[in-house]
Design a protein around this motif. Structure first.
Motif, PDB file in Angstrom:
ATOM      1  N   TRP A   1     127.894  78.185  52.319  1.00  0.00           N
ATOM      2  CA  TRP A   1     127.565  78.318  53.748  1.00  0.00           C
ATOM      3  C   TRP A   1     126.399  77.382  54.067  1.00  0.00           C
ATOM      4  O   TRP A   1     125.357  77.441  53.429  1.00  0.00           O
ATOM      5  CB  TRP A   1     127.209  79.769  54.036  1.00  0.00           C
ATOM      6  CG  TRP A   1     126.632  80.078  55.381  1.00  0.00           C
ATOM      7  CD1 TRP A   1     125.383  80.555  55.641  1.00  0.00           C
ATOM      8  CD2 TRP A   1     127.301  79.996  56.648  1.00  0.00           C
ATOM      9  NE1 TRP A   1     125.227  80.761  56.996  1.00  0.00           N
ATOM     10  CE2 TRP A   1     126.391  80.413  57.632  1.00  0.00           C
ATOM     11  CE3 TRP A   1     128.583  79.580  57.036  1.00  0.00           C
ATOM     12  CZ2 TRP A   1     126.714  80.446  58.984  1.00  0.00           C
ATOM     13  CZ3 TRP A   1     128.897  79.611  58.392  1.00  0.00           C
ATOM     14  CH2 TRP A   1     127.979  80.035  59.348  1.00  0.00           C
ATOM     15  N   PRO A   2     126.554  76.509  55.060  1.00  0.00           N
ATOM     16  CA  PRO A   2     125.558  75.462  55.290  1.00  0.00           C
ATOM     17  C   PRO A   2     124.302  75.909  56.031  1.00  0.00           C
ATOM     18  O   PRO A   2     123.348  75.130  56.129  1.00  0.00           O
ATOM     19  CB  PRO A   2     126.337  74.434  56.116  1.00  0.00           C
ATOM     20  CG  PRO A   2     127.339  75.248  56.862  1.00  0.00           C
ATOM     21  CD  PRO A   2     127.737  76.352  55.923  1.00  0.00           C
ATOM     22  N   ARG A   3     124.281  77.135  56.560  1.00  0.00           N
ATOM     23  CA  ARG A   3     123.122  77.580  57.341  1.00  0.00           C
ATOM     24  C   ARG A   3     122.606  78.922  56.807  1.00  0.00           C
ATOM     25  O   ARG A   3     122.745  79.956  57.469  1.00  0.00           O
ATOM     26  CB  ARG A   3     123.493  77.702  58.818  1.00  0.00           C
ATOM     27  CG  ARG A   3     123.852  76.373  59.496  1.00  0.00           C
ATOM     28  CD  ARG A   3     124.235  76.573  60.953  1.00  0.00           C
ATOM     29  NE  ARG A   3     123.183  77.245  61.714  1.00  0.00           N
ATOM     30  CZ  ARG A   3     122.141  76.616  62.247  1.00  0.00           C
ATOM     31  NH1 ARG A   3     121.994  75.308  62.088  1.00  0.00           N
ATOM     32  NH2 ARG A   3     121.253  77.291  62.936  1.00  0.00           N
TER      33      ARG A   3
ATOM     34  N   GLN B   1     119.816  80.118  56.745  1.00  0.00           N
ATOM     35  CA  GLN B   1     118.820  80.740  57.610  1.00  0.00           C
ATOM     36  C   GLN B   1     119.451  81.680  58.640  1.00  0.00           C
ATOM     37  O   GLN B   1     118.780  82.554  59.181  1.00  0.00           O
ATOM     38  CB  GLN B   1     117.985  79.670  58.334  1.00  0.00           C
ATOM     39  CG  GLN B   1     118.743  78.833  59.357  1.00  0.00           C
ATOM     40  CD  GLN B   1     119.413  77.605  58.770  1.00  0.00           C
ATOM     41  OE1 GLN B   1     119.694  77.556  57.572  1.00  0.00           O
ATOM     42  NE2 GLN B   1     119.659  76.597  59.602  1.00  0.00           N
ATOM     43  N   ASP B   2     120.751  81.499  58.901  1.00  0.00           N
ATOM     44  CA  ASP B   2     121.453  82.380  59.841  1.00  0.00           C
ATOM     45  C   ASP B   2     121.817  83.719  59.217  1.00  0.00           C
ATOM     46  O   ASP B   2     122.162  84.665  59.931  1.00  0.00           O
ATOM     47  CB  ASP B   2     122.755  81.720  60.327  1.00  0.00           C
ATOM     48  CG  ASP B   2     122.498  80.547  61.257  1.00  0.00           C
ATOM     49  OD1 ASP B   2     121.337  80.345  61.648  1.00  0.00           O
ATOM     50  OD2 ASP B   2     123.468  79.830  61.576  1.00  0.00           O
TER      51      ASP B   2
ATOM     52  N   LEU C   1     127.197  84.636  65.179  1.00  0.00           N
ATOM     53  CA  LEU C   1     127.258  84.257  63.772  1.00  0.00           C
ATOM     54  C   LEU C   1     128.686  84.366  63.257  1.00  0.00           C
ATOM     55  O   LEU C   1     129.192  83.449  62.593  1.00  0.00           O
ATOM     56  CB  LEU C   1     126.332  85.147  62.940  1.00  0.00           C
ATOM     57  CG  LEU C   1     126.512  85.030  61.413  1.00  0.00           C
ATOM     58  CD1 LEU C   1     126.107  83.641  60.923  1.00  0.00           C
ATOM     59  CD2 LEU C   1     125.710  86.119  60.703  1.00  0.00           C
TER      60      LEU C   1
ATOM     61  N   ARG D   1     130.855  81.540  64.296  1.00  0.00           N
ATOM     62  CA  ARG D   1     130.561  80.317  63.544  1.00  0.00           C
ATOM     63  C   ARG D   1     131.131  80.399  62.132  1.00  0.00           C
ATOM     64  O   ARG D   1     131.602  79.400  61.575  1.00  0.00           O
ATOM     65  CB  ARG D   1     129.043  80.074  63.490  1.00  0.00           C
ATOM     66  CG  ARG D   1     128.437  79.719  64.835  1.00  0.00           C
ATOM     67  CD  ARG D   1     127.031  79.192  64.713  1.00  0.00           C
ATOM     68  NE  ARG D   1     126.090  80.141  64.156  1.00  0.00           N
ATOM     69  CZ  ARG D   1     125.474  81.097  64.858  1.00  0.00           C
ATOM     70  NH1 ARG D   1     125.731  81.237  66.159  1.00  0.00           N
ATOM     71  NH2 ARG D   1     124.614  81.917  64.277  1.00  0.00           N
TER      72      ARG D   1
END
Length: 207
Positions: free
Chosen positions: A69-71, A73-74, A109, A112
């Motif tokens: 998962w590239p984010r 922080q989410d 979220l 996404r």
């Protein structure tokens, strides 16, 4: 006239999308309070189901196929799953929204995550190999086909949980917008009373 049967991946993907939409629909229109209110003795709640579903798809369509998962922080709670020293409270974080996480945030979220997961589904063949490190030894090596079935089954199960929780919250029912899947003109209150009466013919058993 014969028709060409749909491609297997397309069929699996359609059922996956159906489960996602059903789950999110059960949160629509609820207040922050109602969306996160626990409605079972074990704390099951609607917004927590959505947050858990996002976590499930990140893991199965991401880490399993070497596509992280590239984010991060989410979804900071994901770190607990990788931490062997994480306590029980940290591991439960994927099942409820904190006071700082809104319905809009969690739903956004998840949408996404859909896009992220769909790239995996679209780019890899059904026989693409993956590795589920948290499954028991001997069952960890999988294919995209297996994971599509597994995740779709899990999401539909949670959508069923959400059906019950939403009906408990405000009486809203249905399979999808515009289709409540109920018999027209049927007296459900009387029906429930009849079932309650039948059940009450039987004595409560000691536990």
């Amino acid at each position: 006239m014969t028709t060409t049967p749909p491609e297997p991946k397309a069929v699996l993907h359609r059922y996956l999308r159906s489960a996602r939409e059903a789950l999110l629909w059960k949160v629509e229109g609820l207040s922050e309070r109602e969306a996160r209110m626990p409605r079972t003795p074990t704390g099951t709640n609607l917004l927590g189901l959505v947050k858990h579903a996002a976590t499930v798809e990140i893991g199965y369509f991401g880490d399993v196929f070497g596509r992280p998962w590239p984010r991060p922080q989410d979804a900071p709670w994901l770190a607990a799953a990788d931490d062997p020293d994480a306590d029980a409270d940290a591991l439960q974080a994927e099942f409820f929204a904190t006071a700082d996480e809104s319905v809009e945030q969690i739903v956004g979220l998840y949408r996404r995550v859909w896009e992220f997961a769909d790239v995996t589904v679209d780019e890899l063949p059904l026989d693409a190999p993956g590795h589920v490190w948290w499954w028991r030894e001997g069952q960890q090596d999988v294919t995209l086909h297996q994971i599509l079935v597994h995740v779709t089954t899990e999401l539909h199960r949670h959508a069923g949980h959400a059906d019950i929780l939403r009906e408990e919250a405000d009486g809203a029912v249905g399979m999808r917008p515009g289709n409540d899947n109920l018999a027209g003109g049927f007296d459900y209150a009387a029906y429930a009373a009849t079932l309650r009466g039948i059940a009450e013919h039987f004595p409560e058993e000691a536990r």
